[in-house]
Design a protein around this motif. Structure first.
Motif, mmCIF file in Angstrom:
data_model
loop_
_atom_site.group_PDB
_atom_site.id
_atom_site.type_symbol
_atom_site.label_atom_id
_atom_site.label_comp_id
_atom_site.label_asym_id
_atom_site.label_seq_id
_atom_site.Cartn_x
_atom_site.Cartn_y
_atom_site.Cartn_z
ATOM 1 N N LEU A 66 -31.769 25.893 9.172
ATOM 2 C CA LEU A 66 -32.273 24.948 10.132
ATOM 3 C C LEU A 66 -31.944 25.500 11.398
ATOM 4 C CD1 LEU A 66 -30.491 21.609 8.700
ATOM 5 C CD2 LEU A 66 -32.895 22.109 8.793
ATOM 6 N N GLY A 67 -30.766 26.309 11.662
ATOM 7 C CA GLY A 67 -30.683 26.959 12.883
ATOM 8 C C GLY A 67 -31.674 27.996 13.537
ATOM 9 N N LEU A 68 -32.291 28.350 12.314
ATOM 10 C CA LEU A 68 -33.514 29.150 12.887
ATOM 11 C C LEU A 68 -34.789 28.401 13.136
ATOM 12 C CD1 LEU A 68 -33.295 32.191 10.099
ATOM 13 C CD2 LEU A 68 -32.500 32.353 12.476
ATOM 14 N N LEU A 69 -34.980 27.521 12.502
ATOM 15 C CA LEU A 69 -36.371 26.563 12.545
ATOM 16 C C LEU A 69 -35.928 25.866 13.958
ATOM 17 C CD1 LEU A 69 -36.549 25.075 9.015
ATOM 18 C CD2 LEU A 69 -38.098 26.839 10.157
ATOM 19 N N GLY A 70 -34.803 25.327 14.151
ATOM 20 C CA GLY A 70 -34.520 24.552 15.462
ATOM 21 C C GLY A 70 -35.175 23.080 15.500
ATOM 22 N N ARG A 71 -35.381 22.936 14.032
ATOM 23 C CA ARG A 71 -35.845 21.372 13.777
ATOM 24 C C ARG A 71 -35.738 21.079 12.281
ATOM 25 N NH1 ARG A 71 -40.009 24.473 14.917
ATOM 26 N NH2 ARG A 71 -42.067 24.413 13.787
ATOM 27 N N PRO A 72 -35.952 19.914 11.877
ATOM 28 C CA PRO A 72 -35.756 19.652 10.465
ATOM 29 C C PRO A 72 -36.909 20.298 9.763
ATOM 30 C CG PRO A 72 -35.631 17.592 11.764
ATOM 31 C CD PRO A 72 -36.178 18.573 12.790
ATOM 32 N N VAL A 73 -36.416 20.363 8.300
ATOM 33 C CA VAL A 73 -37.469 21.200 7.469
ATOM 34 C C VAL A 73 -38.605 20.230 7.193
ATOM 35 C CG1 VAL A 73 -37.585 21.610 4.960
ATOM 36 C CG2 VAL A 73 -35.770 22.337 6.143
ATOM 37 N N ALA A 74 -38.324 19.146 7.350
ATOM 38 C CA ALA A 74 -39.646 18.197 7.104
ATOM 39 C C ALA A 74 -40.710 18.126 8.241
ATOM 40 C CB ALA A 74 -39.028 16.672 6.942
ATOM 41 N N ASP A 75 -40.118 18.790 9.301
ATOM 42 C CA ASP A 75 -41.230 18.934 10.422
ATOM 43 C C ASP A 75 -42.001 20.085 10.622
ATOM 44 O OD1 ASP A 75 -40.440 16.384 11.465
ATOM 45 O OD2 ASP A 75 -38.957 17.037 12.875
ATOM 46 N N CYS A 76 -41.823 21.104 9.566
ATOM 47 C CA CYS A 76 -42.089 22.319 9.517
ATOM 48 C C CYS A 76 -43.278 22.478 8.259
ATOM 49 C CB CYS A 76 -41.160 23.194 9.487
ATOM 50 S SG CYS A 76 -39.898 23.453 10.403
ATOM 51 N N ASP A 77 -44.328 23.441 8.504
ATOM 52 C CA ASP A 77 -45.366 23.830 7.565
ATOM 53 C C ASP A 77 -45.079 25.315 7.306
ATOM 54 O OD1 ASP A 77 -47.182 21.519 7.971
ATOM 55 O OD2 ASP A 77 -47.475 22.496 10.168
ATOM 56 N N ALA A 78 -45.112 25.489 5.907
ATOM 57 C CA ALA A 78 -44.653 26.564 5.154
ATOM 58 C C ALA A 78 -45.954 27.497 4.453
ATOM 59 C CB ALA A 78 -43.434 26.364 4.195
ATOM 60 N N LEU A 79 -45.754 28.339 4.310
ATOM 61 C CA LEU A 79 -46.629 29.340 3.403
ATOM 62 C C LEU A 79 -45.930 30.065 2.352
ATOM 63 C CD1 LEU A 79 -49.526 30.768 5.651
ATOM 64 C CD2 LEU A 79 -49.828 29.035 3.751
ATOM 65 N N CYS A 80 -46.188 29.905 1.005
ATOM 66 C CA CYS A 80 -45.281 30.593 0.075
ATOM 67 C C CYS A 80 -46.226 31.682 -0.336
ATOM 68 C CB CYS A 80 -44.771 29.804 -0.956
ATOM 69 S SG CYS A 80 -46.320 29.251 -2.091
ATOM 70 N N ILE A 81 -45.617 32.821 -0.624
ATOM 71 C CA ILE A 81 -46.188 34.136 -0.941
ATOM 72 C C ILE A 81 -45.475 34.513 -2.277
ATOM 73 C CG2 ILE A 81 -46.522 36.688 -0.486
ATOM 74 C CD1 ILE A 81 -46.190 35.727 2.477
ATOM 75 N N PRO A 82 -46.053 34.571 -3.361
ATOM 76 C CA PRO A 82 -45.642 34.693 -4.757
ATOM 77 C C PRO A 82 -46.146 36.253 -5.432
ATOM 78 C CG PRO A 82 -47.714 33.561 -5.040
ATOM 79 C CD PRO A 82 -47.489 33.669 -3.484
ATOM 80 N N THR A 83 -46.664 37.030 -4.379
ATOM 81 C CA THR A 83 -47.188 38.303 -4.832
ATOM 82 C C THR A 83 -46.286 39.082 -5.633
ATOM 83 O OG1 THR A 83 -48.565 38.079 -3.011
ATOM 84 C CG2 THR A 83 -48.596 40.284 -3.985
ATOM 85 N N ALA A 84 -44.908 39.347 -4.893
ATOM 86 C CA ALA A 84 -43.934 40.312 -5.711
ATOM 87 C C ALA A 84 -43.721 39.896 -6.966
ATOM 88 C CB ALA A 84 -42.637 40.144 -4.880
ATOM 89 N N MET A 85 -43.785 38.831 -7.495
ATOM 90 C CA MET A 85 -43.528 38.651 -8.934
ATOM 91 C C MET A 85 -44.633 39.158 -9.958
ATOM 92 S SD MET A 85 -42.750 34.509 -9.091
ATOM 93 C CE MET A 85 -41.076 33.757 -8.607
#
Length: 223
Positions: free
Chosen positions: A20-39
């Protein structure tokens, strides 16, 4: 880029607060991309149900399931075959990148082949959350202890975004060889600073400052 380098995702309140400190706002306000490639490159993960659990937010390592405003999937192995205009804007618009565990050298290879590695330095406000291999790939090298998939270069070099290496999953009950003693032996051959961290520990990198956040066990080795 702001980094949250974890062993096993956002496992406790301290790591969540750091996020949360890095984002500077709630998780619910943020758009994410997940990267599964390493698996896909790791014999204990591979394609199939483990990759699906990560993407679907049903894994034991909390990342995708934290309550983001939106979550997309960025598969690095596909990117060299499609027009950059289809994926670069999505990467730039993401508030956070969620990068799974698996094989760090396989991930490093596709970070470079896809062109994502070249773009990362320009993402000054993006938060990068790595888990296990997703964290290790940011280091200068991973060490022979963790080599499973052999890259074309034949070495154990990673992206070198940070100047330290990472030994994750210290004393994990399902990984009997990941002891602190093994980490100390591994660090002796790394040739630089290194952190041994358990699943309740993360490393925060922001504005060139490095901070360890932990409710578990960790140790700074080498250097």
């Amino acid at each position: 880029m702001k980094l949250l380098l974890t062993s096993a995702g956002v496992k406790n309140t301290s790591i969540h607060d750091a996020l949360l400190g890095l984002l500077g706002r709630p998780v619910a306000d943020c758009d994410a991309l997940c990267i599964p490639t390493a698996m896909y490159g790791h014999p204990q993960a591979g394609p199939g149900d483990e990759a699906w659990r990560f993407i679907a937010g049903r894994s034991a390592e909390p990342m995708v399931e934290l309550g983001w405003k939106s979550v997309g999937v960025l598969e690095l192995t596909a990117l060299p075959t499609i027009d950059p205009e289809l994926w670069v804007p999505k990467l730039r618009d993401a508030d956070v990148l969620l990068v799974s565990g698996g094989d760090a050298l396989y991930l490093n290879h596709w970070m470079r082949e896809s062109g994502v590695a070249d773009l990362l330095p320009s993402f000054t406000e993006t938060v990068y959350v790595g888990m296990s291999a997703g964290s290790m790939v940011m280091s200068p090298r991973i060490g022979q202890f963790f080599v499973e998939w052999t890259p074309p270069s034949g070495d154990d070099a990673a992206l070198g975004v940070v100047d330290f290496s990472i030994f994750p999953h210290v004393d994990h009950p399902m990984l009997p060889y990941n002891t602190m003693a093994a980490a100390e032996k591994w660090a002796a051959g790394i040739g630089g600073p290194a952190y041994a961290i358990d699943d309740d520990t993360a490393i925060v990198v922001a504005d060139r400052a490095v901070e360890v956040v932990s409710e578990g066990t960790w140790k700074l080795l080498g250097g």
